[in-house]
Structures are given as structure tokens and as C-alpha cells.
Design a protein around this motif. Structure first.
Motif, PDB file in Angstrom:
ATOM      1  N   ARG A  82       0.802  -1.228   0.000  1.00  0.00           N
ATOM      2  CA  ARG A  82       0.000   0.000   0.000  1.00  0.00           C
ATOM      3  C   ARG A  82       0.838   1.283   0.000  1.00  0.00           C
ATOM      4  N   PRO A  83       1.807   1.408  -0.915  1.00  0.00           N
ATOM      5  CA  PRO A  83       2.581   2.657  -0.971  1.00  0.00           C
ATOM      6  C   PRO A  83       1.730   3.787  -1.528  1.00  0.00           C
ATOM      7  N   VAL A  84       2.063   5.007  -1.162  1.00  0.00           N
ATOM      8  CA  VAL A  84       1.364   6.165  -1.719  1.00  0.00           C
ATOM      9  C   VAL A  84       1.946   6.532  -3.079  1.00  0.00           C
ATOM     10  N   ALA A  85       3.184   6.104  -3.345  1.00  0.00           N
ATOM     11  CA  ALA A  85       3.828   6.360  -4.635  1.00  0.00           C
ATOM     12  C   ALA A  85       4.831   5.261  -4.915  1.00  0.00           C
ATOM     13  N   VAL A  86       5.031   4.979  -6.212  1.00  0.00           N
ATOM     14  CA  VAL A  86       6.000   3.968  -6.634  1.00  0.00           C
ATOM     15  C   VAL A  86       6.855   4.571  -7.735  1.00  0.00           C
ATOM     16  N   VAL A 116      -3.147  -1.633 -11.379  1.00  0.00           N
ATOM     17  CA  VAL A 116      -3.158  -2.401 -10.124  1.00  0.00           C
ATOM     18  C   VAL A 116      -2.664  -1.536  -8.973  1.00  0.00           C
ATOM     19  N   LEU A 117      -1.574  -0.816  -9.191  1.00  0.00           N
ATOM     20  CA  LEU A 117      -1.010   0.030  -8.139  1.00  0.00           C
ATOM     21  C   LEU A 117      -1.974   1.150  -7.749  1.00  0.00           C
ATOM     22  N   LYS A 118      -2.626   1.744  -8.736  1.00  0.00           N
ATOM     23  CA  LYS A 118      -3.547   2.842  -8.429  1.00  0.00           C
ATOM     24  C   LYS A 118      -4.784   2.340  -7.694  1.00  0.00           C
ATOM     25  N   ARG A 119      -5.269   1.164  -8.074  1.00  0.00           N
ATOM     26  CA  ARG A 119      -6.432   0.617  -7.363  1.00  0.00           C
ATOM     27  C   ARG A 119      -6.100   0.286  -5.917  1.00  0.00           C
ATOM     28  N   SER A 120      -4.836   0.005  -5.634  1.00  0.00           N
ATOM     29  CA  SER A 120      -4.431  -0.321  -4.260  1.00  0.00           C
ATOM     30  C   SER A 120      -4.162   0.925  -3.424  1.00  0.00           C
ATOM     31  N   ALA A 160      -2.070   3.718  -4.592  1.00  0.00           N
ATOM     32  CA  ALA A 160      -0.909   4.519  -5.008  1.00  0.00           C
ATOM     33  C   ALA A 160      -1.412   5.756  -5.758  1.00  0.00           C
ATOM     34  N   ARG A 161      -1.076   6.910  -5.264  1.00  0.00           N
ATOM     35  CA  ARG A 161      -1.512   8.153  -5.900  1.00  0.00           C
ATOM     36  C   ARG A 161      -0.587   8.574  -7.030  1.00  0.00           C
ATOM     37  N   ALA A 162       0.618   8.055  -7.029  1.00  0.00           N
ATOM     38  CA  ALA A 162       1.586   8.418  -8.069  1.00  0.00           C
ATOM     39  C   ALA A 162       2.396   7.197  -8.455  1.00  0.00           C
TER      40      ALA A 162
END
Length: 327
Positions: free
Chosen positions: A116-120, A134-138, A140-142
Motif C-alpha cells: 500500500r505505498p502512496v507512490a511507486v 493495479v497500483l492505483k487501485r491499491s 498509489a496516488r503516483a
């Protein structure tokens, strides 16, 4: 286990003040002496804020995930990552570097999403639009990629390495060299950088009387010695060695064979490492101009605060030839 209430009692302030101070909240003015008391009390008690609780209050975590590169990294890239991590820390983000073992590309994105990172920030290539989704649905805002191409839905820092080879090739041609060799490392993972650098050299002399010869080379003294032993049969008058480390490897082998540098063969590396300046002859090199960590950290912060904005694309890799004695 000490709590924020314990810190508040020891510092003589409210729990809200403890929260404002330890979470670096800028919306509330707290005097410097009060901040000092809270930090001293937290240190004395060994109190550490609870990251999960903090994330619930904020609606998102403050974790920025950086997958470890799948390619060998040198001092230049390591300095860039350190600069970036320091800049993100100054903006109150926690940087976590994730190992490269296991799945890659879009499958790796599922593993990253579990944290659950806020950014990757994804170095290299491999991530696709499905992985970004996938990252945004979890949460990640950026999602920011650092590589040669844009990915749908992600901010892109374009690092097209053909400019490195083009700079080296143009420099050698301008110095009167017409039979240019280009070292192509055989280390796994470097193809994404070596191929565009080779192409950049070819582009720099296209339409001229110069020739370009590809020189596969392992990062190994014996391999360099074997290449140097047949150097004169290749008829080359110059070489771009991919980077400074390969330049040092090959220069030593060429000099051991009695090949004079730059009289018989001019040599140009890349990265502008300090050791290159200590060689004799001093190594000509291509200095890479990477984005500063502060600029990238500010991009991440903008995207976190305004996740609905359109992804940004920036060309961030520049190159300048530093002419020294080897060319």
C-alpha cells in the motif's frame, strides 16, 4: 510500550500537540521550545509514531516504494538514488527499497501493491498499463517510471541513452576518428542502456565516411586482454567504451599490448567517475546529467497531493563530453 499520552505528560503538552509535532504538521504553529520538549520526551521514552494509525488519519500512507533495479548500478545511479531519498525524506515521506527477487513487470506490481505505498518509482522497463492500474487501485496516488518510454497512466521521466552514444560518437568524429569501436557489455540487464548508446554512436556518424564496429565485452580482465590482443587486426582508431569502468578495463589491456592512447586509439567513457581523472592518460568521458533528487521528489509530492491530474512527462537525461588526454 510508550504512547503519545506518555509523551504528552512528560512534555507538559496535549496529545494533539504531540501529534502535530511528530507528524510535522505545518497547518498549526508550534513554538520551537515546545517542539524541542516533545522531541526530547519522545526520545527519552523511546516513543515512535504508529505508521498504520497515521495512514488511517491521513487517508493514505507516506511510503514511497522504489523497486531495486534489475540491472547493475554504478556510483552515478547510486548517488542519484541517495539524493532522491534525502529529498523525499525532507518532504516527510518514508522511502522503502523493494528487492528484485520473484516476479517482474506487471506481476511485480501486485507484490508492490500489497504494501500500500502512496507512490511507486519504477526504474528501467517492464511495467505496463495493467501494472500501473493495479497500483492505483491499491491506493498509489503516483506511479513514476524512469526509462526510455512512457507508460499509460504513469508519470514518465524519459532517460533515452542514445544521447550518450551520440555525444561520444560526435566527439570522436570531430577529433578526426573514422573507425570507431563501441563496447557492448555482456552483463545481463544492461541491454536497455547499451543498445541505445550503440545506436546513438551510429546515428552520430550516419551519412559520413566513418564506420562503427560493435565490440561485445565481458567485465573481466581476461576478456579485455583477449580483445586487446587482436586490436590491431580490427583496424580501429577509437573506441567508446559504454562507461568509465569498461574504459579503465580496456585501457589497461590496450596499454599492456603496447597500444598508445590516444595516438593509435582514442578512448571515451561515460559517467565522469573520479578514477577516470586519476588515470594516465586522463580519461575523456561523457558526463550524464540526471535530474536532481529535489525536482523528482517535488513531482512525487505534486502527484500525491493532486492524484487526478494528467501524468507528466519529462526528458531528464542530458550528456556533455569532457575532453581529456585519452581522446
Amino acid at each position: 510500550m510508550p504512547t503519545s499520552a506518555d509523551v504528552a505528560r512528560l512534555a507538559g503538552v496535549s496529545r494533539a500537540t504531540v501529534s502535530y509535532v511528530l507528524n510535522n504538521t505545518s497547518a498549526v504553529r508550534i513554538s520551537e521550545p515546545t517542539r524541542r520538549r516533545v522531541h526530547e520526551a519522545a526520545k527519552e521514552l523511546g516513543y515512535v509514531p504508529h505508521a498504520a494509525a497515521r495512514s488511517l488519519r491521513a487517508g493514505h500512507s507516506r511510503m514511497v516504494l522504489i523497486p531495486a533495479p534489475t540491472f547493475p548500478v554504478g556510483p552515478l545511479y547510486s548517488r542519484f538514488l541517495t539524493d532522491l531519498q534525502n529529498a523525499l525524506a525532507a518532504l516527510d515521506y518514508t522511502v522503502v527499497q523493494h528487492g528484485t527477487g520473484g516476479p517482474h513487470g506487471d506481476e511485480a506490481a501486485r507484490v508492490w501493491a500489497e504494501l500500500r505505498p502512496v507512490a511507486v518509482l519504477v526504474p528501467g522497463s517492464g511495467l505496463g498499463p495493467r501494472g500501473v492500474a493495479v497500483l492505483k487501485r491499491s491506493g498509489a496516488r503516483a506511479v513514476v517510471t524512469l526509462g526510455p518510454e512512457t507508460i499509460e497512466g504513469a508519470h514518465a521521466l524519459l532517460m533515452d541513452h542514445d544521447v550518450v552514444g551520440h555525444s561520444a560518437g560526435a566527439h570522436l568524429y570531430d577529433r578526426g576518428r573514422r573507425r570507431i569501436g563501441v563496447v557492448v557489455p555482456q552483463e545481463p540487464g544492461l541491454e536497455a542502456f547499451s543498445a541505445p548508446r550503440l545506436d546513438g554512436v551510429r546515428q552520430s556518424v550516419r551519412g559520413t565516411d566513418a564506420t562503427v564496429t560493435e565490440l561485445p565485452l565481458a567485465y573481466d580482465e581476461q576478456a579485455a586482454a583477449r580483445l586487446a590482443a587482436r586490436w590491431r587486426t580490427l583496424g580501429l582508431d577509437s573506441v567508446f567504451t559504454y562507461n568509465d569502468e569498461y574504459a579503465m578495463l580496456l585501457m589497461r589491456a590496450l596499454l599492456d599490448e603496447g597500444i598508445r592512447i590516444p595516438e593509435e586509439t582514442a578512448v571515451v567513457g561515460a559517467d565522469d567517475l573520479m578514477l577516470g581523472r586519476l588515470l594516465r592518460p586522463r580519461l575523456s568521458t561523457v558526463r550524464l546529467e540526471l535530474p536532481c533528487g529535489r525536482e523528482l521528489a517535488e513531482l512525487v509530492d505534486r502527484a500525491v497531493r493532486r492524484p487526478a491530474t494528467e501524468p507528466e512527462t519529462h526528458k531528464v537525461l542530458g550528456a556533455t563530453v569532457l575532453h581529456r588526454e585519452s581522446s
